[in-house]
Design a protein around this motif. Sequence first.
Motif, PDB file in Angstrom:
ATOM      1  N   UNK A 133      -4.098   4.891  -5.132  1.00 30.54           N
ATOM      2  CA  UNK A 133      -3.097   5.838  -6.226  1.00 30.54           C
ATOM      3  C   UNK A 133      -2.437   5.059  -7.265  1.00 30.54           C
ATOM      4  N   UNK A 134      -2.574   5.428  -8.529  1.00 28.47           N
ATOM      5  CA  UNK A 134      -1.942   4.861  -9.622  1.00 28.47           C
ATOM      6  C   UNK A 134      -2.336   3.425  -9.653  1.00 28.47           C
ATOM      7  N   UNK A 135      -3.340   2.718  -9.341  1.00 25.27           N
ATOM      8  CA  UNK A 135      -3.617   1.579  -9.375  1.00 25.27           C
ATOM      9  C   UNK A 135      -2.952   0.784  -8.369  1.00 25.27           C
ATOM     10  N   UNK A 136      -2.436   1.356  -7.291  1.00 22.63           N
ATOM     11  CA  UNK A 136      -1.850   0.653  -6.103  1.00 22.63           C
ATOM     12  C   UNK A 136      -2.746   0.889  -4.679  1.00 22.63           C
ATOM     13  N   UNK A 137      -3.247  -0.207  -4.408  1.00 24.47           N
ATOM     14  CA  UNK A 137      -3.925  -0.019  -3.028  1.00 24.47           C
ATOM     15  C   UNK A 137      -3.065   0.719  -2.001  1.00 24.47           C
ATOM     16  N   UNK A 138      -3.677   1.577  -1.212  1.00 21.72           N
ATOM     17  CA  UNK A 138      -2.866   2.223  -0.262  1.00 21.72           C
ATOM     18  C   UNK A 138      -3.524   1.845   1.300  1.00 21.72           C
ATOM     19  N   UNK A 139      -2.705   0.730   1.693  1.00 23.74           N
ATOM     20  CA  UNK A 139      -3.246   0.193   3.107  1.00 23.74           C
ATOM     21  C   UNK A 139      -2.559   0.775   4.082  1.00 23.74           C
ATOM     22  N   UNK A 160     -17.933   6.728  -3.467  1.00 23.28           N
ATOM     23  CA  UNK A 160     -16.408   6.353  -4.155  1.00 23.28           C
ATOM     24  C   UNK A 160     -16.225   7.160  -5.264  1.00 23.28           C
ATOM     25  N   UNK A 161     -15.153   7.966  -5.346  1.00 17.58           N
ATOM     26  CA  UNK A 161     -14.780   9.102  -6.426  1.00 17.58           C
ATOM     27  C   UNK A 161     -13.445   8.528  -7.266  1.00 17.58           C
ATOM     28  N   UNK A 162     -13.540   8.372  -8.621  1.00 19.10           N
ATOM     29  CA  UNK A 162     -12.344   8.001  -9.304  1.00 19.10           C
ATOM     30  C   UNK A 162     -12.061   9.155 -10.459  1.00 19.10           C
ATOM     31  N   UNK A 206     -10.886   7.828  -4.253  1.00 23.72           N
ATOM     32  CA  UNK A 206     -11.026   8.240  -2.792  1.00 23.72           C
ATOM     33  C   UNK A 206     -12.604   7.834  -2.625  1.00 23.72           C
ATOM     34  N   UNK A 207     -12.858   7.679  -1.213  1.00 22.20           N
ATOM     35  CA  UNK A 207     -14.174   7.599  -0.973  1.00 22.20           C
ATOM     36  C   UNK A 207     -14.613   9.080  -0.032  1.00 22.20           C
ATOM     37  N   UNK A 208     -15.620   9.852  -0.440  1.00 23.48           N
ATOM     38  CA  UNK A 208     -15.927  10.822   0.192  1.00 23.48           C
ATOM     39  C   UNK A 208     -17.509  11.088   0.552  1.00 23.48           C
ATOM     40  N   UNK A 209     -17.637  11.117   1.764  1.00 30.38           N
ATOM     41  CA  UNK A 209     -19.160  11.356   2.070  1.00 30.38           C
ATOM     42  C   UNK A 209     -19.903  10.024   1.717  1.00 30.38           C
ATOM     43  N   UNK A 210     -19.076   8.838   1.904  1.00 28.98           N
ATOM     44  CA  UNK A 210     -19.693   7.638   1.593  1.00 28.98           C
ATOM     45  C   UNK A 210     -20.011   7.246   0.210  1.00 28.98           C
TER      46      UNK A 210
END
Length: 500
Positions: free
Chosen positions: A461-467, A493-495, A487-491
Amino acid sequence: MTDPRTMTKHVSKLLAFLSVAVLMLLTVALAPMFSQAERQPGETTEIAAVLPPAPGAGTSSQAAQPVVPQSEAQIYLSFAPLVKAASPAVVNVYTAKNVKSRASTMEQLLYGVPAQGSVQNSLGSGVIVGADGIVVTNNHVIQGADSFRVVLSDRREYPAELLLADERTDLAVLKIDTGTERLPTLTFADTRAVQVGDLVLAIGNPFGVGQTVTNGIISATARTDVGVSDYSFFLQTDAAVNPGNSGGALINTKGELVGVNTAIYSRTGGSVGIGFAIPSEMVKRVVDAAVNSGTFVRPWLGLAAQAVSFDIARTQGLDRPVGVIVTEVYPDGPAARAGLRRGDLVTAIDAREVFDEKGLKFLAAVRNPGELAQLTVLRAGQAQTINVQVEPPPGATEADVVLLSGASIFNGARVIELSPRLAEENGLDPFSKGSGIYVHSVTRGTISRNYFQPGDIIRAVNGKTTKSVRDLEGVVDKGGRDWEIEIERNGRTVKGTVRT
């Protein structure tokens, strides 16, 4: 020259002598049979004396011959004593669900939509496995119900308490209170000894007609491609199993519980001779968990694997496809600590052959956490045994779900950190590359519903990896109108960027 009349007299005497000798021999040979026929009713008869040897007995030239039954007991063989002993432990399970509907009266009449406040009832079968009132059935029999009722074979009825429902094994455990009375039960069979061709009986309540018994054989074992549950490892039988049989008993000729009838393959809804039962070894694990802890913990090996094809088998020097190839080993997981590596070929677990990852998972899951599973491994052409201590998968569970709030596009989303345990509980890939936050659910009527779906994995989110959830909450707290989301949806990657 000899007189012909004299020769005729000599021949006649010879024939008479031979006839008497043959009659004497027949009398001696048939004497045991006549003596048996003269026995009075109720006396013990030694049948073995007149029956041919069993197949395989004697010399190879002595082939077994078909024979006529020699006693009334041989003619009137029956499963009745077996059914009489086992059927009291098979019950009917009734469920009720309160339905709330806003449908109009016209919709209720035309489309059969339940009226508001109505009750939907359903019926299945169950098996008493604890004399104190422990009943096991299928999860899909009781799923979504508000109340449960168990009816015994003698028509007594008891309200039931749900101890455990596990969707992934499709098993549920109920408890009824009969006071001090001890109920009849079925004991668990050793599923490892079950063979194709074994005689079995299915007992249940198909279509609600009443307790019904059908018979057949075990058609196959270790069916893993049925797709009924995540832990697919079914016994297949041709004993007639129909709707309503779910949760009922599949028993062997010793009266032991071989499995719980669960599903059928049918294009019409009726039995076509292809039924499936959950093996008793898994049933026992779930029942023990329900009684002792109330939670079924699935043991974990910490590896991913793929089935061996014919081509892979040839490269490994095998004469047939068997086993699974290890494709991933989770860092510091049970398999990694035991020394398993990528590329290892696991041919068996606890001396039982495996042919795909589902079979491997099942055979590990029937172990209790902390126990050792013995893996037969082929590495560089050399067979070896590696003991792996199975344990619960680590990480967050569904109990750690966090509801996000505030003035952002995440308002109303329930999220949780990715972990092997979450992956096991939701059928996800625990070896998914990268880190992220799993969207568990989205609250209806909130802004998050416009952008997220259950199952999405928020990568950044906003260039920050959400671990972690804390990382995501930190970004959300900063606020703003523009949100750059990955996000990853159904395999896939969507940006994109969302402006609020």
